[in-house]
Design a protein around this motif. Structure first.
Motif, PDB file in Angstrom:
ATOM      1  N   ASP A 168       0.983  -1.160   0.060  1.00  0.00           N
ATOM      2  CA  ASP A 168       0.060  -0.911  -0.242  1.00  0.00           C
ATOM      3  C   ASP A 168       1.012   1.529  -0.324  1.00  0.00           C
ATOM      4  O   ASP A 168       0.246   2.015  -0.114  1.00  0.00           O
ATOM      5  CB  ASP A 168      -0.806  -0.052   0.990  1.00  0.00           C
ATOM      6  N   ASP A 169       1.972   1.180  -0.067  1.00  0.00           N
ATOM      7  CA  ASP A 169       2.934   2.310   0.175  1.00  0.00           C
ATOM      8  C   ASP A 169       3.307   2.685  -1.799  1.00  0.00           C
ATOM      9  O   ASP A 169       4.536   2.409  -1.453  1.00  0.00           O
ATOM     10  CB  ASP A 169       3.989   2.279   0.826  1.00  0.00           C
ATOM     11  N   TRP A 170       2.324   2.858  -2.183  1.00  0.00           N
ATOM     12  CA  TRP A 170       2.258   3.856  -2.763  1.00  0.00           C
ATOM     13  C   TRP A 170       0.939   5.145  -3.585  1.00  0.00           C
ATOM     14  O   TRP A 170       0.505   5.141  -2.732  1.00  0.00           O
ATOM     15  CB  TRP A 170       1.514   3.258  -4.409  1.00  0.00           C
ATOM     16  N   ALA A 171       0.972   5.839  -4.694  1.00  0.00           N
ATOM     17  CA  ALA A 171       0.579   6.738  -4.703  1.00  0.00           C
ATOM     18  C   ALA A 171       0.043   7.544  -6.075  1.00  0.00           C
ATOM     19  O   ALA A 171       0.870   6.506  -6.852  1.00  0.00           O
ATOM     20  CB  ALA A 171       1.831   8.010  -4.043  1.00  0.00           C
ATOM     21  N   LEU A 180      -3.014   8.427  -0.796  1.00  0.00           N
ATOM     22  CA  LEU A 180      -2.283   7.029  -0.337  1.00  0.00           C
ATOM     23  C   LEU A 180      -2.259   5.639  -0.386  1.00  0.00           C
ATOM     24  O   LEU A 180      -3.570   5.713   0.729  1.00  0.00           O
ATOM     25  CB  LEU A 180      -1.315   7.933   1.429  1.00  0.00           C
ATOM     26  N   GLY A 181      -2.173   4.763  -1.256  1.00  0.00           N
ATOM     27  CA  GLY A 181      -2.247   3.278  -1.322  1.00  0.00           C
ATOM     28  C   GLY A 181      -3.962   3.313  -1.295  1.00  0.00           C
ATOM     29  O   GLY A 181      -4.384   1.972  -1.598  1.00  0.00           O
ATOM     30  N   SER A 223       6.653   4.803  -2.658  1.00  0.00           N
ATOM     31  CA  SER A 223       6.802   6.150  -3.476  1.00  0.00           C
ATOM     32  C   SER A 223       7.049   6.846  -2.717  1.00  0.00           C
ATOM     33  O   SER A 223       7.676   7.281  -1.659  1.00  0.00           O
ATOM     34  CB  SER A 223       5.040   6.314  -4.199  1.00  0.00           C
ATOM     35  N   VAL A 260       4.748   9.425  -0.873  1.00  0.00           N
ATOM     36  CA  VAL A 260       4.433   8.452  -0.085  1.00  0.00           C
ATOM     37  C   VAL A 260       5.924   8.863   1.043  1.00  0.00           C
ATOM     38  O   VAL A 260       5.785   8.913   2.666  1.00  0.00           O
ATOM     39  CB  VAL A 260       4.757   6.804  -0.005  1.00  0.00           C
ATOM     40  N   LYS A 261       7.369   8.773   0.570  1.00  0.00           N
ATOM     41  CA  LYS A 261       7.889   9.327   1.720  1.00  0.00           C
ATOM     42  C   LYS A 261       8.280  11.276   2.050  1.00  0.00           C
ATOM     43  O   LYS A 261       8.474  10.511   3.009  1.00  0.00           O
ATOM     44  CB  LYS A 261       9.169   9.336   0.952  1.00  0.00           C
ATOM     45  N   CYS A 298       5.492  12.209   2.230  1.00  0.00           N
ATOM     46  CA  CYS A 298       4.966  12.533   2.956  1.00  0.00           C
ATOM     47  C   CYS A 298       4.025  12.451   4.515  1.00  0.00           C
ATOM     48  O   CYS A 298       3.834  12.675   5.468  1.00  0.00           O
ATOM     49  CB  CYS A 298       3.018  11.936   2.493  1.00  0.00           C
ATOM     50  N   SER A 299       5.562  11.071   4.760  1.00  0.00           N
ATOM     51  CA  SER A 299       5.704  10.136   6.038  1.00  0.00           C
ATOM     52  C   SER A 299       6.537  11.786   6.015  1.00  0.00           C
ATOM     53  O   SER A 299       6.739  11.780   8.203  1.00  0.00           O
ATOM     54  CB  SER A 299       6.652   9.321   5.496  1.00  0.00           C
TER      55      SER A 299
END
Length: 257
Positions: free
Chosen positions: A99-102, A120-121, A172, A175-176, A178-179
């Motif tokens: 689920d770590d795609w965007a 996100l995911g 992605s 994801v990075k 947004c983390s």
């Protein structure tokens, strides 16, 4: 200036685009349980691009578009409004059932990055830059740096060593980044080659959240250029900006000639 199309604000359009493309991507995986990874990547790219292209033609028909999955046009360079989209960022993760795609949807207005939306995911978590208040809290040591699951460049490893940082692998670019926005990490550095669609939407979100965003050398990230290649960037909490940029300078200086 925010433009209205069919009663919808730009932010509402961006949210709709990201949400619907992400929903289609989830549907494609469910519809193709036996597809191999390469086929699933292609199906995802094509399916999400079709959704975004159709909805942009409906909701923002006068605007130009730059997409990873469509032919580029020089007409965007003279357009006042340009949507920069990545229909599926993190194809590897998507094809592996993670689920770590965007999905990335950004808007550039008169040469300036105006807003961004990232799904996100899937369609259930969509962040839009206009939702954010622009303040960040100081984090705790050690600094956490988001990095690729498969590889961390030599520069990133040297920066991490200099800062005593922990490397946190994930999928992605969206994801990075947004983390860092949500506080799961403190920084994201990339030096291995990207394009504008890889970062435009999440960078708009990071800026709205009050984070520092730049090239590795500290210069501005500029979008809708003739060549969309934008190979490096750094996103980090503002309170560690000077430390991170200093460590990057040292790492770049230490590279072999």
């Amino acid at each position: 200036m925010v433009t209205e199309y069919a009663g919808s604000s730009d932010a509402a359009i961006a949210r709709t685009l990201a949400t619907e493309a992400a929903a289609r991507l989830v549907g494609i995986r469910l519809e193709n349980p036996d597809a191999d990874r390469l086929s699933l990547k292609d199906l995802g790219d094509q399916g999400a691009q079709a959704v975004l292209a159709a909805r942009l033609a409906e909701l923002a028909p006068a605007d130009a578009v730059l997409s990873e999955e469509a032919a580029d046009s020089a007409a965007r360079l003279s357009a006042s409004r340009v949507w920069i989209i990545d229909p599926l960022d993190g194809t590897r993760e998507y094809s592996e059932g993670r689920d770590d795609w965007a999905v990335h949807v950004a808007l550039v207005v008169d040469g300036a990055l105006s807003l961004g939306a990232v799904a996100l995911g899937g369609p259930d978590e969509v962040i839009v830059s206009t939702d954010l208040a622009g303040s960040t809290d100081a984090g705790e040591a050690p600094i956490r740096i988001a990095v690729s699951r498969s590889r961390a460049s030599g520069i990133v490893r040297r920066v991490a060593a200099s800062l005593g940082a922990e490397l946190i692998p994930m999928g992605s670019a969206g994801v990075k980044i947004c983390s860092v926005v949500n506080g799961a990490t403190d920084a994201y550095l990339h030096a291995g080659g990207q394009y504008e669609w890889d970062s435009a939407a999440p960078v708009a979100i990071a800026r709205a959240a009050g984070l520092h965003t730049s090239r590795l050398d500290g210069s501005d990230l500029v979008y809708n250029r003739p060549d969309p290649y934008l190979p490096d960037l750094v996103v980090c909490r503002p309170d560690i900006r000077d430390r991170v940029l200093g460590a990057i300078d040292d790492a770049l200086a230490a590279q072999p000639e």
